[in-house]
Design an enzyme around this catalytic site. Structure first.
Site, mmCIF file in Angstrom:
data_model
loop_
_atom_site.group_PDB
_atom_site.id
_atom_site.type_symbol
_atom_site.label_atom_id
_atom_site.label_comp_id
_atom_site.label_asym_id
_atom_site.label_seq_id
_atom_site.Cartn_x
_atom_site.Cartn_y
_atom_site.Cartn_z
ATOM 1 N N GLN A 109 0.931 -1.207 -0.003
ATOM 2 C CA GLN A 109 0.044 0.018 -0.022
ATOM 3 C C GLN A 109 0.857 1.346 -0.035
ATOM 4 O O GLN A 109 0.367 2.321 -0.279
ATOM 5 C CB GLN A 109 -0.845 0.000 1.137
ATOM 6 C CG GLN A 109 -1.820 -0.965 1.400
ATOM 7 C CD GLN A 109 -2.583 -1.089 2.702
ATOM 8 O OE1 GLN A 109 -3.476 -0.715 2.775
ATOM 9 N NE2 GLN A 109 -1.950 -1.717 3.891
ATOM 10 N N HIS A 127 -1.110 1.329 -4.396
ATOM 11 C CA HIS A 127 -1.792 2.760 -4.247
ATOM 12 C C HIS A 127 -0.696 3.595 -4.959
ATOM 13 O O HIS A 127 -0.787 4.889 -4.646
ATOM 14 C CB HIS A 127 -1.756 3.118 -2.790
ATOM 15 C CG HIS A 127 -2.883 2.290 -2.141
ATOM 16 N ND1 HIS A 127 -2.908 2.346 -0.881
ATOM 17 C CD2 HIS A 127 -3.804 1.595 -2.487
ATOM 18 C CE1 HIS A 127 -3.876 1.795 -0.291
ATOM 19 N NE2 HIS A 127 -4.641 1.220 -1.222
HETATM 20 N N1 APR Z 1 6.563 -1.863 13.212
HETATM 21 C C1 APR Z 1 5.329 -2.492 12.665
HETATM 22 N N2 APR Z 1 3.989 -1.917 12.607
HETATM 23 C C2 APR Z 1 4.094 -0.622 12.797
HETATM 24 C C3 APR Z 1 5.345 0.325 13.131
HETATM 25 C C4 APR Z 1 6.392 -0.630 13.342
HETATM 26 N N3 APR Z 1 7.429 0.123 13.589
HETATM 27 N N4 APR Z 1 5.041 1.496 13.338
HETATM 28 C C5 APR Z 1 3.542 1.593 13.223
HETATM 29 N N5 APR Z 1 3.012 0.279 12.832
HETATM 30 C C6 APR Z 1 1.570 -0.005 12.672
HETATM 31 C C7 APR Z 1 0.546 0.820 13.291
HETATM 32 O O1 APR Z 1 0.361 0.103 14.471
HETATM 33 C C8 APR Z 1 -0.582 0.685 12.549
HETATM 34 O O2 APR Z 1 -1.442 -0.393 12.508
HETATM 35 O O3 APR Z 1 1.588 0.209 11.193
HETATM 36 C C9 APR Z 1 0.068 0.685 11.078
HETATM 37 C C10 APR Z 1 -0.174 1.740 10.208
HETATM 38 O O4 APR Z 1 -1.564 1.948 9.866
HETATM 39 P P1 APR Z 1 -1.818 3.146 9.130
HETATM 40 O O5 APR Z 1 -1.093 4.462 9.433
HETATM 41 O O6 APR Z 1 -3.463 3.171 8.836
HETATM 42 O O7 APR Z 1 -1.244 2.851 7.535
HETATM 43 P P2 APR Z 1 -1.863 2.101 6.317
HETATM 44 O O8 APR Z 1 -2.329 0.929 7.127
HETATM 45 O O9 APR Z 1 -0.566 1.781 5.525
HETATM 46 O O10 APR Z 1 -2.685 2.866 5.703
HETATM 47 C C11 APR Z 1 -3.397 1.960 4.559
HETATM 48 O O11 APR Z 1 -4.476 4.349 4.156
HETATM 49 O O12 APR Z 1 -4.464 6.469 3.998
HETATM 50 C C12 APR Z 1 -4.291 5.323 3.368
HETATM 51 O O13 APR Z 1 -3.145 5.329 1.412
HETATM 52 C C13 APR Z 1 -3.169 5.393 2.487
HETATM 53 O O14 APR Z 1 -1.821 3.331 2.174
HETATM 54 C C14 APR Z 1 -2.623 4.090 3.106
HETATM 55 C C15 APR Z 1 -3.704 3.506 3.532
#
Ligand code: APR
Length: 252
Positions: A109, A127
């Protein structure tokens, strides 16, 4: 390393022991895998959506309404790419692809280029990609590592003031959905890394994997919205958890 099993007891031992022997692995990654490289996630405290409104910077309507605000948002994020590097989790996935006696497909993503810079080859950016621009006139997708400005010309059709970020915005259809579906239909293991499971269709892949009777594993800092779909969960920083799990998959 916190291991949470969501399976009937008699299955637990099988799957705990059965970490080797997988030959066709689909890995979904989210912004959490890039967090230890210094790139912000979206929904963690202090994340991008705590600082910017999606409606202002990540929809086609926002780009029509205020293209320079949207370009500035992605120009800022594109500039960050030059300041960060892949972390151990990215390298571990590239090593898994190189060394597994089988196939590994990374479906990300993320729009950063850290997977490719770590050496992953089988990689689908569902994405889009920060390091590319898309021409609104001829439709070309161009390698683009600088800022996108109104006077920039499309290197294919020559027009200027016609380039947008090659990013899938909210309300647009993600890329490579057929290829992702094909990969999942051939897989025997689905691993989700560093995603909150908030955005579909990516968040629905684990349910699709379960329907195909594929073993499912979540690696995340904390249980995601889709935690109950996973046979097993490993919770902690990706830079530590992913290399450990890859070593287990490779029988080390
Ligand atoms: N190691 C493992 N997991 C982690 C770490 C880390 N160091 N830091 C953060 N996380 C986890 C968090 O706990 C959270 O569950 O990564 C996740 C990030 O979640 P989001 O911020 O929602 O990001 P993501 O899931 O990639 O979002 C999906 O949403 O806004 C859209 O297009 C955007 O591709 C993105 C999509």
């Amino acid at each position: 390393m916190t291991l949470i099993m969501n399976m009937a007891d008699e299955d637990k031992m099988n799957n705990c022991d059965r970490v080797t022997g997988f030959r066709n692995i689909v890995v979904l990654t989210g912004s959490g895998i890039s967090a230890e490289s210094g790139l912000a996630t979206f929904r963690d405290s202090g994340g991008l959506w705590a600082k910017y409104r999606i409606e202002d910077v990540a929809t086609p309507e926002a780009f029509t309404r205020d293209p320079s605000l949207v370009q500035d948002f992605y120009n800022m994020r594109r500039e960050e790419l030059g300041k960060v590097a892949p972390n151990k989790a990215h390298y571990a996935l590239a090593e898994l692809e190189a060394e597994l006696d089988g196939k590994v497909m990374v479906v990300t993503q993320n729009v950063d280029d850290l997977h490719e810079r770590a050496g992953s080859k089988n990689l689908l950016h569902m994405h889009g990609e920060l390091a590319k621009a898309r021409c609104l006139s001829c439709g070309s997708v161009l390698s683009w590592r600088e800022s996108i400005n109104p006077h920039d010309r499309c290197t294919d059709c020559g027009l200027h003031d016609c380039l947008r970020p090659h990013i899938v915005w909210f309300g647009e259809i993600p890329l490579y959905l057929n290829e992702i579906d094909e990969a999942l239909n051939e897989a025997d293991l689905f691993i989700s890394i560093g995603t909150s499971g908030s955005v579909y269709p990516a968040a629905g892949l684990v349910a699709a994997a379960r329907a195909l009777d594929i073993h499912t594993v979540e690696i995340n800092m904390e249980p995601s919205d889709g935690q109950h779909f996973f046979h097993e969960g490993h919770y902690g920083p990706a830079g530590e958890m992913v290399p450990n799990f890859v070593n287990a998959l490779l029988g080390r």
